[in-house]
Design a protein around this motif. Structure first.
Motif, mmCIF file in Angstrom:
data_model
loop_
_atom_site.group_PDB
_atom_site.id
_atom_site.type_symbol
_atom_site.label_atom_id
_atom_site.label_comp_id
_atom_site.label_asym_id
_atom_site.label_seq_id
_atom_site.Cartn_x
_atom_site.Cartn_y
_atom_site.Cartn_z
ATOM 1 N N ALA A 148 13.200 38.717 -26.808
ATOM 2 C CA ALA A 148 13.395 40.021 -26.154
ATOM 3 C C ALA A 148 13.015 39.939 -24.680
ATOM 4 O O ALA A 148 13.734 40.455 -23.807
ATOM 5 N N ILE A 149 11.884 39.312 -24.385
ATOM 6 C CA ILE A 149 11.448 39.173 -22.987
ATOM 7 C C ILE A 149 12.416 38.282 -22.222
ATOM 8 O O ILE A 149 12.750 38.553 -21.058
ATOM 9 N N ASP A 150 12.880 37.223 -22.883
ATOM 10 C CA ASP A 150 13.846 36.320 -22.247
ATOM 11 C C ASP A 150 15.152 37.051 -21.947
ATOM 12 O O ASP A 150 15.728 36.900 -20.856
ATOM 13 N N PRO A 182 10.917 45.632 -22.068
ATOM 14 C CA PRO A 182 10.460 45.895 -23.451
ATOM 15 C C PRO A 182 8.943 45.901 -23.593
ATOM 16 O O PRO A 182 8.310 44.879 -23.873
ATOM 17 N N LEU A 183 8.364 47.068 -23.440
ATOM 18 C CA LEU A 183 6.913 47.237 -23.501
ATOM 19 C C LEU A 183 6.339 46.695 -24.803
ATOM 20 O O LEU A 183 5.338 45.968 -24.809
ATOM 21 N N ASP A 184 6.955 47.054 -25.927
ATOM 22 C CA ASP A 184 6.411 46.648 -27.224
ATOM 23 C C ASP A 184 6.505 45.142 -27.441
ATOM 24 O O ASP A 184 5.699 44.576 -28.197
ATOM 25 N N GLN A 203 -4.339 38.752 -22.723
ATOM 26 C CA GLN A 203 -4.736 39.702 -21.682
ATOM 27 C C GLN A 203 -3.737 39.736 -20.536
ATOM 28 O O GLN A 203 -3.426 40.818 -19.999
ATOM 29 N N ALA A 204 -3.196 38.572 -20.179
ATOM 30 C CA ALA A 204 -2.190 38.527 -19.115
ATOM 31 C C ALA A 204 -0.922 39.276 -19.535
ATOM 32 O O ALA A 204 -0.296 39.966 -18.717
ATOM 33 N N LEU A 205 -0.542 39.159 -20.805
ATOM 34 C CA LEU A 205 0.640 39.879 -21.305
ATOM 35 C C LEU A 205 0.402 41.386 -21.291
ATOM 36 O O LEU A 205 1.277 42.160 -20.886
ATOM 37 N N TYR A 206 -0.779 41.829 -21.738
ATOM 38 C CA TYR A 206 -1.091 43.254 -21.732
ATOM 39 C C TYR A 206 -1.067 43.805 -20.304
ATOM 40 O O TYR A 206 -0.511 44.875 -20.041
ATOM 41 N N ILE A 212 4.799 48.229 -16.608
ATOM 42 C CA ILE A 212 5.895 49.015 -17.187
ATOM 43 C C ILE A 212 5.415 50.438 -17.461
ATOM 44 O O ILE A 212 6.113 51.412 -17.174
ATOM 45 N N GLN A 213 4.220 50.554 -18.024
ATOM 46 C CA GLN A 213 3.667 51.870 -18.383
ATOM 47 C C GLN A 213 2.178 51.897 -18.036
ATOM 48 O O GLN A 213 1.330 51.639 -18.888
ATOM 49 N N PRO A 214 1.851 52.208 -16.786
ATOM 50 C CA PRO A 214 0.452 52.129 -16.327
ATOM 51 C C PRO A 214 -0.502 53.057 -17.080
ATOM 52 O O PRO A 214 -1.689 52.768 -17.176
#
Length: 337
Positions: A148-150, A182-184, A203-206, A212-214
């Motif tokens: 999804a991220i790709d 894609p936040l999720d 943590q880097a991914l979060y 995207i959604q601060p």
């Protein structure tokens, strides 16, 4: 495109709209494969859509009106237009309806059919990642999250590709995103890495997802718990308190804050969270503190809190008594070592 011979067309509305002829005996129609709901004769069907878009709009209207069976019917009718431009998106909507009604097999089928139409459908990939992760198939979920991220990088015309194993924070920092990313998928992938104790990657991914959604309390909650698991209690507290400011009544966040205080040796603060924020009775808070201390590996510290909880409320459920027995056994085992 299959040519339908005129002699095969039947006189009924349903068969005329949704089935072919001889070839249908070899391959079930889309209706047979994907519809489950009230009998079609009981749906308020009006006319035959002339275009894919018309059928989709009808489905969208029915869905907004909480008429999922009719929405499902209209979306499946949209799939009858073989040259349709939105087949993958329509199949995703079909999957969402089935999933809402807990028809997991049909939802999975719709999502997989959507990927056959478009392997880069971000919504479908993200949803499959969440579904497999919730079932405990984290390796499969991880693959879908990464896909999804790709696919999102492709959407943003970014040349970077995401490998199946992320080992460097720099790779995450280099990813492109916008408010439609894609936040999720980012959050789900972070959870997968947290579960494999790769907390810095998680943590880097979060934190990337926060762009995207601060104002996501859920993301901040996950960041806080990730720092808690890695033993960084100041950062864990900072993120968890930020989550509480956004969602003050979230019991899970309150619970995590108490866990963090206990991990940091601040037992009274944890008790205060349970009593003042979560409105627990004193004996309930004592029981909760005792249990958490025990699962954190401090059975000897847990014993007096569990005992006090029982003393204050002897009629409490058997769970507290069982926890006390477990804490005593674990404490004695440590002494014998």
């Amino acid at each position: 495109m299959m040519r339908i011979q005129p002699v095969c067309i039947t006189v009924t509305l349903m068969i005329g709209l949704l089935t072919g002829c001889a070839n249908q005996h070899k391959r079930p129609s889309m209706m047979a494969q994907l519809y489950e709901g009230r009998p079609v004769s009981r749906l308020n069907v009006t006319g035959i859509p002339q275009t894919e878009q018309e059928a989709i709009v009808r489905g969208d209207v029915a869905r907004r009106e909480h008429n999922d069976d009719l929405a499902l019917f209209e979306y499946i009718r949209a799939l009858a237009f073989q040259s349709g431009q939105h087949r993958d998106k329509t199949l995703y909507k079909i999957g969402q309806i089935h999933q809402r009604h807990q028809r997991e097999v049909l939802a999975e089928k719709a999502y997989q059919m959507a990927l056959q139409e478009n392997p880069h459908n971000i919504d479908v990939l993200q949803q499959l990642g969440m579904n497999y992760s919730k079932k405990g198939a984290f390796d499969v979920g991880k693959r879908f999250f990464i896909q999804a991220i790709d696919a999102d990088q492709l959407r943003l015309h970014h040349q970077m590709r995401v490998p199946q194993a992320i080992s460097h924070i720099e790779l995450i920092n280099a990813l492109e995103l916008d408010e439609h990313s894609p936040l999720d998928a980012y959050m789900g992938l972070g959870i997968v890495y947290d579960m494999s104790s790769q907390h810095e990657i998680a943590q880097a991914l979060y934190k990337k997802a926060l762009h995207i959604q601060p104002e996501s309390s859920k993301l901040l909650l996950n960041i806080g718990y990730s720092y808690y698991m890695s033993g960084d209690y100041p950062e864990a507290k900072r993120a968890t308190l930020a989550a509480l400011r956004l969602d003050p009544d979230n019991s899970r966040t309150q619970n995590n804050l108490a866990l963090i205080y206990l991990g940091d040796g601040k037992i009274q603060r944890a008790l205060n969270v349970f009593i003042q924020q979560m409105q627990m009775e004193n004996y309930q808070a004592l029981s909760r503190v005792g249990y958490f201390l025990m699962i954190q590996g401090h059975a000897d510290q847990a014993i007096p809190y569990l005992q006090q909880a029982i003393d204050e409320n002897p009629s409490d459920d058997q769970t507290v008594h069982d926890n006390l027995k477990r804490a005593l056994a674990e404490s004695q085992a440590l002494v014998r070592q």
